[in-house]
Design a protein around this motif. Structure first.
Motif, PDB file in Angstrom:
ATOM      1  N   VAL A 168       0.821  -1.205   0.000  1.00  0.00           N
ATOM      2  CA  VAL A 168       0.000   0.000   0.000  1.00  0.00           C
ATOM      3  C   VAL A 168       0.861   1.263   0.000  1.00  0.00           C
ATOM      4  CG1 VAL A 168      -0.253   0.275   2.511  1.00  0.00           C
ATOM      5  CG2 VAL A 168      -2.092   1.035   0.983  1.00  0.00           C
ATOM      6  N   PHE A 169       2.084   1.178   0.543  1.00  0.00           N
ATOM      7  CA  PHE A 169       2.917   2.378   0.546  1.00  0.00           C
ATOM      8  C   PHE A 169       3.998   2.369  -0.535  1.00  0.00           C
ATOM      9  CE2 PHE A 169       4.706  -0.083   4.261  1.00  0.00           C
ATOM     10  CZ  PHE A 169       5.962  -0.355   3.756  1.00  0.00           C
ATOM     11  N   ALA A 170       3.886   1.474  -1.494  1.00  0.00           N
ATOM     12  CA  ALA A 170       4.825   1.468  -2.624  1.00  0.00           C
ATOM     13  C   ALA A 170       4.868   2.803  -3.369  1.00  0.00           C
ATOM     14  CB  ALA A 170       4.471   0.337  -3.584  1.00  0.00           C
ATOM     15  N   PRO A 171       3.766   3.573  -3.450  1.00  0.00           N
ATOM     16  CA  PRO A 171       3.842   4.841  -4.178  1.00  0.00           C
ATOM     17  C   PRO A 171       4.919   5.796  -3.676  1.00  0.00           C
ATOM     18  CG  PRO A 171       1.543   4.259  -3.807  1.00  0.00           C
ATOM     19  CD  PRO A 171       2.370   3.268  -3.042  1.00  0.00           C
ATOM     20  N   PHE A 172       5.326   5.660  -2.414  1.00  0.00           N
ATOM     21  CA  PHE A 172       6.370   6.556  -1.909  1.00  0.00           C
ATOM     22  C   PHE A 172       7.708   6.371  -2.637  1.00  0.00           C
ATOM     23  CE2 PHE A 172       3.728   6.612   2.078  1.00  0.00           C
ATOM     24  CZ  PHE A 172       3.468   7.971   2.054  1.00  0.00           C
ATOM     25  N   PHE A 173       7.886   5.243  -3.314  1.00  0.00           N
ATOM     26  CA  PHE A 173       9.160   4.974  -3.977  1.00  0.00           C
ATOM     27  C   PHE A 173       9.165   5.434  -5.439  1.00  0.00           C
ATOM     28  CE2 PHE A 173       8.800   1.988  -0.470  1.00  0.00           C
ATOM     29  CZ  PHE A 173      10.041   2.133   0.150  1.00  0.00           C
ATOM     30  N   TYR A 174       8.049   5.952  -5.908  1.00  0.00           N
ATOM     31  CA  TYR A 174       7.920   6.385  -7.297  1.00  0.00           C
ATOM     32  C   TYR A 174       7.518   7.851  -7.347  1.00  0.00           C
ATOM     33  CZ  TYR A 174       7.957   1.384  -8.324  1.00  0.00           C
ATOM     34  OH  TYR A 174       8.307   0.060  -8.403  1.00  0.00           O
ATOM     35  N   GLY A 175       8.053   8.549  -8.320  1.00  0.00           N
ATOM     36  CA  GLY A 175       7.660   9.943  -8.478  1.00  0.00           C
ATOM     37  C   GLY A 175       6.252  10.087  -9.015  1.00  0.00           C
ATOM     38  N   ARG A 176       5.845   9.127  -9.843  1.00  0.00           N
ATOM     39  CA  ARG A 176       4.489   9.104 -10.403  1.00  0.00           C
ATOM     40  C   ARG A 176       3.889   7.726 -10.156  1.00  0.00           C
ATOM     41  NH1 ARG A 176       5.049  10.734 -16.579  1.00  0.00           N
ATOM     42  NH2 ARG A 176       6.345   8.872 -16.472  1.00  0.00           N
ATOM     43  N   TRP A 177       2.769   7.687  -9.477  1.00  0.00           N
ATOM     44  CA  TRP A 177       2.132   6.404  -9.216  1.00  0.00           C
ATOM     45  C   TRP A 177       1.105   6.139 -10.311  1.00  0.00           C
ATOM     46  CZ3 TRP A 177       3.423   2.166  -7.374  1.00  0.00           C
ATOM     47  CH2 TRP A 177       2.520   1.206  -6.941  1.00  0.00           C
ATOM     48  N   ASP A 178       1.623   5.677 -11.460  1.00  0.00           N
ATOM     49  CA  ASP A 178       0.780   5.416 -12.616  1.00  0.00           C
ATOM     50  C   ASP A 178       0.825   3.929 -12.952  1.00  0.00           C
ATOM     51  OD1 ASP A 178       3.331   5.145 -13.642  1.00  0.00           O
ATOM     52  OD2 ASP A 178       3.250   6.944 -14.887  1.00  0.00           O
ATOM     53  N   GLU A 179       0.271   3.554 -14.096  1.00  0.00           N
ATOM     54  CA  GLU A 179       0.213   2.136 -14.455  1.00  0.00           C
ATOM     55  C   GLU A 179       1.602   1.535 -14.621  1.00  0.00           C
ATOM     56  OE1 GLU A 179      -2.332   0.065 -14.451  1.00  0.00           O
ATOM     57  OE2 GLU A 179      -3.461   1.758 -13.638  1.00  0.00           O
ATOM     58  N   ALA A 226      20.184  11.771  -7.664  1.00  0.00           N
ATOM     59  CA  ALA A 226      19.135  11.477  -6.683  1.00  0.00           C
ATOM     60  C   ALA A 226      17.800  11.986  -7.191  1.00  0.00           C
ATOM     61  CB  ALA A 226      19.462  12.138  -5.343  1.00  0.00           C
ATOM     62  N   GLY A 227      16.737  11.310  -6.791  1.00  0.00           N
ATOM     63  CA  GLY A 227      15.392  11.789  -7.091  1.00  0.00           C
ATOM     64  C   GLY A 227      14.958  12.808  -6.061  1.00  0.00           C
ATOM     65  N   GLU A 228      14.317  13.860  -6.507  1.00  0.00           N
ATOM     66  CA  GLU A 228      13.876  14.925  -5.610  1.00  0.00           C
ATOM     67  C   GLU A 228      12.981  14.411  -4.502  1.00  0.00           C
ATOM     68  OE1 GLU A 228      11.609  19.266  -6.066  1.00  0.00           O
ATOM     69  OE2 GLU A 228      11.182  17.638  -7.496  1.00  0.00           O
ATOM     70  N   LEU A 229      12.174  13.392  -4.781  1.00  0.00           N
ATOM     71  CA  LEU A 229      11.187  12.889  -3.829  1.00  0.00           C
ATOM     72  C   LEU A 229      11.625  11.596  -3.147  1.00  0.00           C
ATOM     73  CD1 LEU A 229       7.966  13.487  -5.977  1.00  0.00           C
ATOM     74  CD2 LEU A 229       8.992  15.003  -4.269  1.00  0.00           C
ATOM     75  N   ASP A 230      12.817  11.126  -3.422  1.00  0.00           N
ATOM     76  CA  ASP A 230      13.287   9.860  -2.863  1.00  0.00           C
ATOM     77  C   ASP A 230      13.673  10.041  -1.394  1.00  0.00           C
ATOM     78  OD1 ASP A 230      14.079   7.245  -2.658  1.00  0.00           O
ATOM     79  OD2 ASP A 230      15.862   7.447  -3.908  1.00  0.00           O
ATOM     80  N   GLY A 231      13.364   9.022  -0.592  1.00  0.00           N
ATOM     81  CA  GLY A 231      13.747   9.070   0.818  1.00  0.00           C
ATOM     82  C   GLY A 231      15.007   8.301   1.121  1.00  0.00           C
ATOM     83  N   GLY A 232      15.494   7.509   0.182  1.00  0.00           N
ATOM     84  CA  GLY A 232      16.687   6.712   0.445  1.00  0.00           C
ATOM     85  C   GLY A 232      17.488   6.459  -0.819  1.00  0.00           C
ATOM     86  N   PRO A 233      18.405   7.386  -1.168  1.00  0.00           N
ATOM     87  CA  PRO A 233      18.804   8.548  -0.385  1.00  0.00           C
ATOM     88  C   PRO A 233      18.015   9.810  -0.742  1.00  0.00           C
ATOM     89  CG  PRO A 233      20.274   8.334  -2.249  1.00  0.00           C
ATOM     90  CD  PRO A 233      19.281   7.203  -2.352  1.00  0.00           C
ATOM     91  N   ARG A 234      17.815  10.674   0.239  1.00  0.00           N
ATOM     92  CA  ARG A 234      17.327  12.012  -0.050  1.00  0.00           C
ATOM     93  C   ARG A 234      18.446  12.794  -0.735  1.00  0.00           C
ATOM     94  NH1 ARG A 234      15.164  15.190   4.849  1.00  0.00           N
ATOM     95  NH2 ARG A 234      14.145  16.391   3.217  1.00  0.00           N
ATOM     96  N   ALA A 251      23.403  15.489  -9.304  1.00  0.00           N
ATOM     97  CA  ALA A 251      22.220  15.879 -10.067  1.00  0.00           C
ATOM     98  C   ALA A 251      20.986  15.445  -9.282  1.00  0.00           C
ATOM     99  CB  ALA A 251      22.220  15.225 -11.451  1.00  0.00           C
ATOM    100  N   VAL A 252      20.036  16.341  -9.127  1.00  0.00           N
ATOM    101  CA  VAL A 252      18.762  16.023  -8.477  1.00  0.00           C
ATOM    102  C   VAL A 252      17.671  16.102  -9.540  1.00  0.00           C
ATOM    103  CG1 VAL A 252      17.105  16.658  -6.697  1.00  0.00           C
ATOM    104  CG2 VAL A 252      19.570  16.900  -6.259  1.00  0.00           C
ATOM    105  N   GLN A 253      17.040  14.972  -9.804  1.00  0.00           N
ATOM    106  CA  GLN A 253      16.022  14.922 -10.854  1.00  0.00           C
ATOM    107  C   GLN A 253      14.682  15.390 -10.312  1.00  0.00           C
ATOM    108  OE1 GLN A 253      16.005  11.465 -13.386  1.00  0.00           O
ATOM    109  NE2 GLN A 253      13.806  11.593 -13.724  1.00  0.00           N
ATOM    110  N   PRO A 254      14.124  16.450 -10.860  1.00  0.00           N
ATOM    111  CA  PRO A 254      12.856  16.985 -10.350  1.00  0.00           C
ATOM    112  C   PRO A 254      11.729  15.961 -10.431  1.00  0.00           C
ATOM    113  CG  PRO A 254      13.900  18.541 -11.870  1.00  0.00           C
ATOM    114  CD  PRO A 254      14.653  17.248 -11.979  1.00  0.00           C
ATOM    115  N   GLY A 255      10.956  15.870  -9.353  1.00  0.00           N
ATOM    116  CA  GLY A 255       9.773  15.029  -9.346  1.00  0.00           C
ATOM    117  C   GLY A 255      10.016  13.535  -9.389  1.00  0.00           C
ATOM    118  N   ALA A 256      11.254  13.121  -9.204  1.00  0.00           N
ATOM    119  CA  ALA A 256      11.581  11.704  -9.322  1.00  0.00           C
ATOM    120  C   ALA A 256      11.655  11.042  -7.961  1.00  0.00           C
ATOM    121  CB  ALA A 256      12.902  11.523 -10.058  1.00  0.00           C
TER     122      ALA A 256
END
Length: 286
Positions: A168-179, A226-234, A251-256
């Motif tokens: 249920v919390f897998a969306p936290f690992f993705y910048g976009r929770w799509d198909e 790093a992805g801007e929204l990633d928690g590990g690593p921020r 490099a920090v990828q926006p929205g990733a």
């Protein structure tokens, strides 16, 4: 699939995608088959990807000794692949837990590394784990997402050690929770060797002071992405890990999130190819 034999006789498989100069790709997980990397958002249009299935994952054989799943023991497999390919020096790209393996390889074989791209790399090898607070802070950035209210309580319990991993919390690992993200996440259970993952970071796998000292003299250019929204690593942790290397760029990828090639393939491929080609970072497509 191409196969080579390691020093202890284990037969490992790698997968080739694209054309051009070879780029060895080390998967994360830890100990997840390289299939989850796909073509890295189209990076195979620029480089020939050499995607390694680590021992006991994907199409690679399991070793006789399970202790060889430990991260520092896997360095020999990466070196065996380099020798098998007949390359004097290799460019490496490593994702997530694979970043620690790449760091240990670079520390032990600095003369064999051309360029090193660390993608959402967990810097365990440097003694810099992502903390529960890191992941909680990143999760709070997603409060406006429609799935947040259901996902956050389970995520919080997992971070506190009072709950198990819950899809249920897998969306936290993705910048976009799509198909595409849903399909990617659902494949994880069948792609990961859980027994090997438990050994990957076992006692003795890392010697952070020695690794940091060795990498302080690494002559190779390094990209820490790093992805801007990633928690590990921020992004903050990624920047601190980059300070270990004398020739690193961040490099920090926006929205990733944790899989940036899925979130914005064009941005990801543009930034990584700039680095691998040795070009100064310019305006990356968005």
């Amino acid at each position: 699939m191409p196969i080579f034999t390691t020093r202890d006789g284990t037969r490992l498989t790698y997968h080739l995608r694209g054309r051009g100069e070879p780029l060895i790709v080390l998967p994360g997980g830890p100990m997840r088959a390289c299939a989850y990397l796909g073509d890295l958002g189209g990076l195979d249009a620029h480089r020939r990807l050499v995607l390694l299935d680590l021992r006991g994952t994907g199409e690679s054989a399991a070793p006789r000794d399970p202790a060889t799943y430990r991260c520092d023991r896997l360095v020999d497999d990466v070196e065996a692949l380099r020798v098998h390919l007949g390359l004097d020096r290799v460019d490496l790209l490593a994702h997530s837990a694979g970043g620690s393996l790449a760091m240990l390889y670079a520390a032990r074989h600095p003369e064999r590394v051309g360029r090193l791209a660390l993608i959402a790399a967990t810097p365990w090898a440097l003694g810099m784990p992502a903390t529960a607070e890191d992941r909680r802070a990143a999760a709070l950035l997603r409060q406006d997402e429609p799935w947040y209210a259901e996902a956050f309580p389970a995520f919080r319990a997992w971070l506190a050690g009072t709950g198990d991993y819950d899809p249920v919390f897998a969306p936290f690992f993705y910048g976009r929770w799509d198909e595409a993200a849903r399909a990617h996440e659902s494949a994880g259970d069948t792609q990961t060797n859980d027994e090997a993952a438990e050994v990957f970071g076992a006692d003795g796998a890392y010697d952070p002071p020695a690794t940091r000292a060795a990498l302080a003299g690494l002559p190779s250019p390094v990209l820490v992405l790093a992805g801007e929204l990633d928690g590990g690593p921020r992004p903050e942790l990624a920047r601190r890990s980059a300070e270990v290397f004398p020739h690193a760029e961040v490099a920090v990828q926006p929205g990733a999130g944790h899989y940036p090639w899925l979130d914005d393939p064009e941005w990801f491929v543009g930034r990584v190819t700039e680095f691998l080609a040795g070009r100064p970072a310019g305006r990356t497509p968005s």
